[in-house]
Enzyme design. Sequence first.
Site, short mmCIF file in Angstrom:
data_model
loop_
_atom_site.label_atom_id
_atom_site.label_comp_id
_atom_site.label_asym_id
_atom_site.label_seq_id
_atom_site.Cartn_x
_atom_site.Cartn_y
_atom_site.Cartn_z
N VAL A 43 0.88 -1.16 0.00
CA VAL A 43 0.00 0.00 0.00
C VAL A 43 0.92 1.21 0.00
O VAL A 43 2.03 1.15 0.52
CB VAL A 43 -0.99 0.02 1.19
CG1 VAL A 43 -2.02 -1.08 1.06
CG2 VAL A 43 -0.26 -0.09 2.52
N SER A 44 0.46 2.32 -0.57
CA SER A 44 1.34 3.47 -0.77
C SER A 44 1.60 4.28 0.49
O SER A 44 2.63 4.92 0.61
CB SER A 44 0.76 4.39 -1.85
OG SER A 44 0.69 3.69 -3.06
#
Length: 182
Positions: free
Chosen positions: A8-9
Site C-alpha cells: 500500500v502506498s
Amino acid sequence: MKIGYIRVSTEEQNPARQQTLLRELNVDEIFLDKASGKNTDRPELQRMMQYVRRGDTVIVESISRFARNTRDLLELVEQLTAKEVEFVSKKEAIDTTTPTGKFMLTVFAAVAELEREYILQRQREGIAIAKQQGKYTGRKPLPLPDNFEAVVTRWRRGEITAREAMRKTGLKPNTFYRRVHE
C-alpha cells in the site's frame, strides 16, 4: 511455498483487501510494505526477494502492487526466474511459467506504467491550474534558525568554513546556500 507480497502506498491505506485475497489462496508467508511503488527500494520487497527459493511462487493481487514501471517489474521477475521462483498476479491472471504469461506480463507492465504517467500528468496539470488561481503556493519555507545571521556573518568573514556554518545552523547545503542568497 506460496509467498504473498502486499504493498500500500501510505500508512493510512488499508491492506485488508490484499490480505484477504492472499489468505484465500493459502499463502504460507506474507510480506507487506507501506511505501510508494516508484522504485524497488522497499524493505519488505527486498526481504522477500532474499527469502524466496527454488520452487516457491510469489503471488500478488496486482502487478501495480509489485512494481510501478515496466523496467522494475521485468527486473524483479527476472531475479525471481533466476532463482526458479514463479510469479503470479491474480488481477491480471499472469503466470510466468508459460510463454503467454511472460508476454502478458510485459504488456500489463507497460499499461501500468502508462497509467502511472497519466496520474502524474494530471497531478501536474491540477497543480498548475491551482497556482494560476492562487490556491497553491507550494510548501512554505521553514523559519531560519535563530543563529543564522550570526553564523553567516562569521562564514562570510572567513572565520568558519561553509561546512561548519551548515552544521551550526542545521541546514543542508542546498538550503544553506539558497537562504544565504535570498
